[in-house]
Design a protein around this motif. Structure first.
Motif, short mmCIF file in Angstrom:
data_model
loop_
_atom_site.label_atom_id
_atom_site.label_comp_id
_atom_site.label_asym_id
_atom_site.label_seq_id
_atom_site.Cartn_x
_atom_site.Cartn_y
_atom_site.Cartn_z
N ALA A 193 47.21 46.04 50.80
CA ALA A 193 46.66 44.83 50.18
C ALA A 193 46.91 44.76 48.69
CB ALA A 193 45.16 44.75 50.47
N CYS A 194 47.06 45.91 48.06
CA CYS A 194 47.19 45.89 46.60
C CYS A 194 48.62 45.66 46.14
CB CYS A 194 46.72 47.22 46.04
SG CYS A 194 47.72 48.58 46.62
N HIS A 221 48.93 39.84 49.54
CA HIS A 221 48.94 38.41 49.25
C HIS A 221 50.27 37.75 49.62
CE1 HIS A 221 49.47 34.96 46.50
NE2 HIS A 221 48.19 34.79 46.67
N TRP A 275 43.11 35.39 50.21
CA TRP A 275 43.46 34.84 48.91
C TRP A 275 43.88 33.39 49.09
CZ3 TRP A 275 45.43 39.79 50.34
CH2 TRP A 275 44.86 40.84 49.63
N ASP A 276 43.62 32.57 48.11
CA ASP A 276 44.08 31.17 48.13
C ASP A 276 43.67 30.43 49.39
OD1 ASP A 276 47.29 32.21 46.79
OD2 ASP A 276 45.39 31.80 45.81
N SER A 298 35.55 38.01 49.04
CA SER A 298 35.35 38.07 47.60
C SER A 298 36.54 37.59 46.79
CB SER A 298 34.94 39.47 47.17
OG SER A 298 35.97 40.40 47.47
N TYR A 299 37.63 37.25 47.48
CA TYR A 299 38.73 36.61 46.76
C TYR A 299 38.89 35.16 47.17
CZ TYR A 299 39.75 41.40 45.64
OH TYR A 299 39.63 42.70 45.20
N THR A 301 38.06 31.42 47.11
CA THR A 301 37.38 30.46 46.26
C THR A 301 36.92 29.26 47.07
OG1 THR A 301 39.53 29.52 45.74
CG2 THR A 301 38.66 31.15 44.22
N GLN A 303 33.89 26.92 48.80
CA GLN A 303 32.59 26.48 48.34
C GLN A 303 31.51 26.70 49.38
OE1 GLN A 303 32.32 25.42 45.11
NE2 GLN A 303 34.48 25.96 45.00
N TRP A 321 30.90 40.58 51.57
CA TRP A 321 31.29 40.54 50.16
C TRP A 321 31.74 39.11 49.90
CZ3 TRP A 321 34.50 45.33 48.24
CH2 TRP A 321 33.84 46.50 48.61
N SER A 349 32.38 34.32 39.98
CA SER A 349 33.65 33.60 39.96
C SER A 349 34.14 33.37 38.55
CB SER A 349 33.50 32.27 40.69
OG SER A 349 32.37 31.59 40.17
N TYR B 116 41.27 45.52 39.05
CA TYR B 116 41.93 45.08 40.29
C TYR B 116 41.42 43.71 40.71
CZ TYR B 116 43.16 45.06 45.22
OH TYR B 116 43.66 44.72 46.45
N ARG B 117 40.14 43.53 40.61
CA ARG B 117 39.54 42.26 41.01
C ARG B 117 39.94 41.15 40.04
NH1 ARG B 117 36.10 40.77 44.64
NH2 ARG B 117 35.94 42.90 45.39
N ASN B 120 43.41 40.05 40.61
CA ASN B 120 43.59 39.23 41.80
C ASN B 120 43.25 37.78 41.56
OD1 ASN B 120 44.37 40.25 44.63
ND2 ASN B 120 43.44 41.99 43.58
N ILE B 121 42.20 37.57 40.79
CA ILE B 121 41.86 36.18 40.46
C ILE B 121 42.99 35.60 39.62
CG2 ILE B 121 40.21 34.70 39.30
CD1 ILE B 121 38.08 36.73 39.89
N GLN B 124 46.22 34.75 41.72
CA GLN B 124 46.15 33.53 42.52
C GLN B 124 46.58 32.34 41.70
OE1 GLN B 124 42.81 32.89 45.26
NE2 GLN B 124 42.03 34.84 44.57
N THR B 160 43.48 27.00 42.57
CA THR B 160 43.47 26.07 43.70
C THR B 160 42.15 25.32 43.81
OG1 THR B 160 42.75 27.93 45.00
CG2 THR B 160 45.08 27.38 45.09
N GLY B 161 41.14 25.88 43.28
CA GLY B 161 39.84 25.20 43.42
C GLY B 161 39.38 24.68 42.09
N THR B 163 37.94 26.48 40.09
CA THR B 163 37.80 27.61 39.18
C THR B 163 38.72 27.53 38.00
OG1 THR B 163 38.39 28.67 41.25
CG2 THR B 163 37.22 29.99 39.63
#
Lengths: 594, 291
Positions: A193-194, A221, A275-276, A298-299, A301, A303, A321, A349, B116-117, B120-121, B124, B160-161, B163
């Motif tokens: 994943a990384c 991703h 993601w996305d 947790s990734y 976004t 609502q 998470w 966020s 890392y987190r 990732n944000i 994206q 995309t949102g 954010t």
């Protein structure tokens, strides 16, 4: 064949057989203290070693005492390295361990590393040294590239697990995944994943197709959503899935293909990735939600309304998470839908925004603490908190074992009363008698530490930032917390007194980190010289070395850990061991490990 | 009040851990709590940090390391080492109003979110912009074989949102072991970025307990501006792009820079040879590859 001791009533192999039922490290350590004979039997048959701080012992000491180890777990950098508080080049190199184990443990099967620097040479050495190598877990590691992965893929015929969780991997391209030979079929768990770079989808499909035991697949991703369905069809037996990017143009054929693939995965218990996210594609996996016990959004976004709908299909969820888009309303819905919830993590966020961007407050956490009787592990980022809320949470959930609260603005008081949050956290430690891990935030005086020292008897790890008023705070913790193993402190007015007064305590702990506090260079030197079984390391700013400033000047970063290996040999120029004199320090510059 | 050299030096033979009791300390076992608002001098930069010396933890503290050994504000009383309760919390609270609203965005490693987190944000947002920009570059290449400067990359709507996403990259400066991270998405041009970096690496560090480290160090040179962008100072600002090449910052449009930057390095000018003859040029910016 080992010689049997004549005075023993039990033959050695019987003892060994009995010991084989005892797996926990604590118990094995206890066994080894019973008598010399048991010590010898135990050490020869111990198969698994855990070293929580790779500098606490030397590789040679380990291989000498335990000659037949099959599984090794090592941890390197201090936890605060995750937040950029530890400079690059600090240490945590795994190579010396691999080198020693290459000769000492040819039958080694498992290596698990956390926060260590792993070079490609290390990976190449692993690949060629251990014929029966099965498990490689690199958690939050760095220093290697896809070239090292290629060596693993090409050579480890019996590999079962390759887990790169949250490591930093340099992309040297080359198609490392394709280097798993066609004859290779033993993969059980793959976590990439990384990875920032793309992997060949066709190579992945072929790999999945020939590995019937694959249970865990966490994609990166770069794997597009329209390829996911095919991958799932190759591995319908998956238990844990991490998607790639979860977005595509909305097309009914892609959707139905995906939904069909998901419905075939009857064993799925855990989902992550996302993601996305394009919300319209979420229903594609609703069919398997009843089986889900773990969900990592947790990734994502997405609502609140989408989250609520999704959660309504997951009655058996144990771990969630999520980003703070879930808001208080979503957490209330969670408390209603997911009665089996054990662990909740809510991430921000927009952590750096000055104003809240979502309606997530202390109320959300209170709702979950009321509605979820098994809730025991919490990580919660929010912008306001009150003592009342914390007291309520504590009373609701005396079974809490891990509680980490991060109020984003440092030193934020109770928003209702403007008081410090001492009483609230005090209630947490008082009611939650099995609390093992605690992270504090908000406005806190020395009083909260008095509560912690008084009540938190099972506490093993404590993280403190921007809190306290005086050395008394630190003293309460060091003198009161009987089970404390790891203490990490930043930006608190703790100085020499408590540290020196509790020097002996430090030998009972794994480590202590203090940065931006008020510990003087002089105190560090004293501690380093008086306590030979501690390494007292100061991280200096070479522009302004502490030995050229007044000795009572506070050091910027201090890391103290117990060790039987003496000062480490791989310190960079900006790390000083306080047991050394400056002449020795200057002479070891330039020493580097691979 | 200056650091008193005679008191602060502790000989190796002293065992501070079991030193004798400081007789001036009151025998007060009550926990002194309080958000006492009294502070000599007030304000974050000048706060008097006073140690509470409670007899409740007994005789085991270093007599030599009393509050008066911290050279700083004049509000220290030299006679008594039993000092009031300056509660650090209140000092911070007052300063919180003025300083700390911006704290979480300035303090390293806070809030405690793993790199890392954050990445990732970031990624994206980046991938959305990059794909669109790359396809535009491809079109241009095909047209006339040269990558032309375009400005279209700069004002993409990242994310995309709803954010607003951040774009953290590591920054290292030659000679300084401790690197930092900077959020490029909070900047819209090179000038503000350069200013921020100068602030990060040259401005005095305010220890958040209120003591300014730079105040005490008389050897620190007066703050000088780095002027990272004009090629006139000892340092230049460079970045590593997606292909692993090191480039001088400032040559390409800001938007394009954002999509290709991986990390930054403030390099000594003497080491920056081969990165293009920008020092002489003030206009006619072209993309330079290192030799």
């Amino acid at each position: 064949m080992l010689k049997k001791m004549s005075y023993s009533s039990f033959p050695e192999d019987v003892l060994e057989h009995v010991f084989s039922f005892v797996q926990s490290d604590k118990d094995r350590n206890a066994i080894s203290l019973v008598c010399k004979f048991w010590f010898q039997v135990e050490r020869r048959c111990r198969k698994r070693i855990f070293v929580g701080n790779c500098y606490a012992v030397s590789p040679r000491m380990v291989t000498r005492r335990f000659p037949d180890v099959r599984s090794v777990e090592l941890k390197g950098k201090p936890h605060f390295a995750d937040f950029n508080l530890v400079p690059e080049g600090w240490g945590g190199y795994v190579y010396p361990w691999i080198a020693e184990m290459a000769s000492g443990y040819p039958l080694l099967e498992e290596i698990r590393l956390k926060r260590m620097v792993v070079s490609d040479e290390s990976l190449e050495l692993i690949a060629k040294s251990f014929k029966n190598f099965k498990v490689l877990v690199l958690s939050s590691c760095e220093g290697f590239s896809t070239q090292g992965l290629a060596a693993i893929a090409a050579n480890c015929r019996n590999l079962r697990e390759l887990d790169l969780r949250e490591s930093e991997v340099e992309d040297r391209s080359g198609n490392w995944l394709s280097l798993f030979p066609e004859t290779y079929t033993s993969l059980v768990s793959l976590n990439i994943a990384c990875l920032g770079s793309e992997v060949s989808i066709s190579a992945l499909e072929r790999l999945l197709g020939r590995c019937p035991n694959l249970r865990t697949l966490l994609l990166n991703h770069a794997v597009p959503l329209d390829k996911l369905a095919n991958l799932l069809r190759q591995a319908p037996q998956l238990v844990e899935l991490g998607t790639g990017a979860y977005s595509a143009d909305m097309r009914t054929d892609i959707f139905s293909n995906l939904a069909g693939a998901f419905s075939g995965c009857m064993e799925l218990k855990s989902l992550s990735g996302f993601w996305d996210v394009v919300p319209a594609y979420l229903p594609a996996f609703y069919s398997i939600c009843t089986g889900l016990t773990s969900l990592n959004l947790s990734y994502a976004t997405i609502q609140c309304p989408h989250i609520i709908e999704l959660l309504s299909f997951c009655p058996n969820l144990q771990r969630l998470w999520v980003l703070d888009y879930i808001e208080d309303g979503g957490l209330e819905a969670l408390a209603t839908s997911c009665k089996d919830l054990r662990e909740l993590r809510v991430f921000p966020s927009e952590p750096y925004g000055a104003e809240p961007n979502v309606s997530l407050t202390e109320q959300g956490l209170v709702s979950v603490s009321e509605g979820c009787p098994k809730l025991e592990s919490v990580l919660y980022f929010c912008r306001r908190m009150s003592n009342d809320a914390l007291v309520t949470i504590a009373r609701n959930r005396p079974n809490m074992t891990r509680f980490r609260l991060c109020i984003i603005e440092p030193r934020t008081p109770d928003y209702l009363t403007e008081q410090p949050l001492d009483v609230g956290f005090g209630a947490i430690v008082e009611h939650c008698k099995d609390l093992r891990r605690l992270s504090l935030s908000g406005l806190l005086t020395d009083r909260v530490f008095e509560y912690i020292g008084t009540y938190a008897k099972k506490l093993e790890m404590l993280s403190v930032a921007f809190a306290g008023e005086s050395d008394l705070g630190l003293h309460h913790v060091l003198s009161g917390c009987d089970s404390l193993r790891k203490l990490e402190i930043r930006d608190c007015p703790f100085g020499d007194k408590a540290l020196l007064a509790n020097a002996a305590k430090l030998e009972t702990m794994r480590s202590l980190w203090m940065s931006s506090c008020l510990v003087s260079f002089e105190a560090c030197k004293l501690l380093g010289q008086k306590m030979p079984r501690l390494n007292v390391e100061v991280i200096v700013d070479e522009r302004q070395p502490p030995d050229l400033r007044p000795e009572n000047f506070p050091v910027e970063k201090l890391y103290i850990y117990r060790t039987v290996a003496g000062p480490r040999l791989d310190m960079p120029g900006f790390v000083w061991n306080m047991d050394e004199d400056s002449a020795l320090r200057l002479s070891r510059k330039g020493f580097r490990t691979i | 009040m200056s650091a008193s050299g005679s008191v602060s030096t502790v000989s190796r033979d002293d065992n501070l851990v079991s030193s004798s009791e400081d007789s001036s300390c009151p025998d007060d076992s009550d926990l002194q709590l309080g958000l006492g608002l009294s502070l000599g001098g007030g304000g974050a930069g000048n706060s008097a940090f006073k140690l509470q010396q409670q007899a409740s933890f007994g005789a085991q503290y270093a007599t030599s390391l009393t509050a008066k050994n911290f050279p700083s504000s004049s509000s220290f009383s030299s006679s008594s080492s039993s000092l009031g309760k300056p509660s650090h919390a209140s000092c911070a609270k007052r300063s919180a109003d003025s300083v700390a609203n911006a704290y979480s965005s300035q303090v390293v490693g806070w809030p405690p979110i793993r790199a890392y987190r954050m990445n990732n944000i970031t990624n994206q947002a980046k991938s959305v912009a990059t794909d669109e920009y790359n396809s535009m570059i491809e079109k241009n290449k095909r047209k006339n074989g040269v990558v032309e400067n375009t400005t279209n990359g700069s004002n993409k709507n990242y994310g995309t949102g709803k954010t607003k996403t951040s774009l953290f990259v590591k920054v290292n400066m030659d000679g300084i072991p401790i690197g930092r991270k900077v959020d490029l998405s909070t900047h819209s041009c090179y000038e503000t970025l350069a200013q921020t970096l100068e602030d990060m690496f040259l401005r005095p560090t305010i220890n958040v307990t209120g003591i300014s480290i730079q105040e005490h160090d008389t050897r620190v040179e007066a703050t000088r501006s780095l002027k990272l962008l004009d090629g006139m100072s000892d340092f230049v600002l460079t970045y590593e792009d997606k292909e692993g090449d090191w480039m001088l910052v400032g040559d390409v449009p800001w938007g394009m820079f954002l999509t290709s930057v991986k990390r930054l390095r403030i390099m000594r000018t003497s080491e920056a040879t081969g990165l293009g003859p920008r020092i002489q040029e003030s206009s006619g910016r072209q993309r330079n590859k290192p030799i």
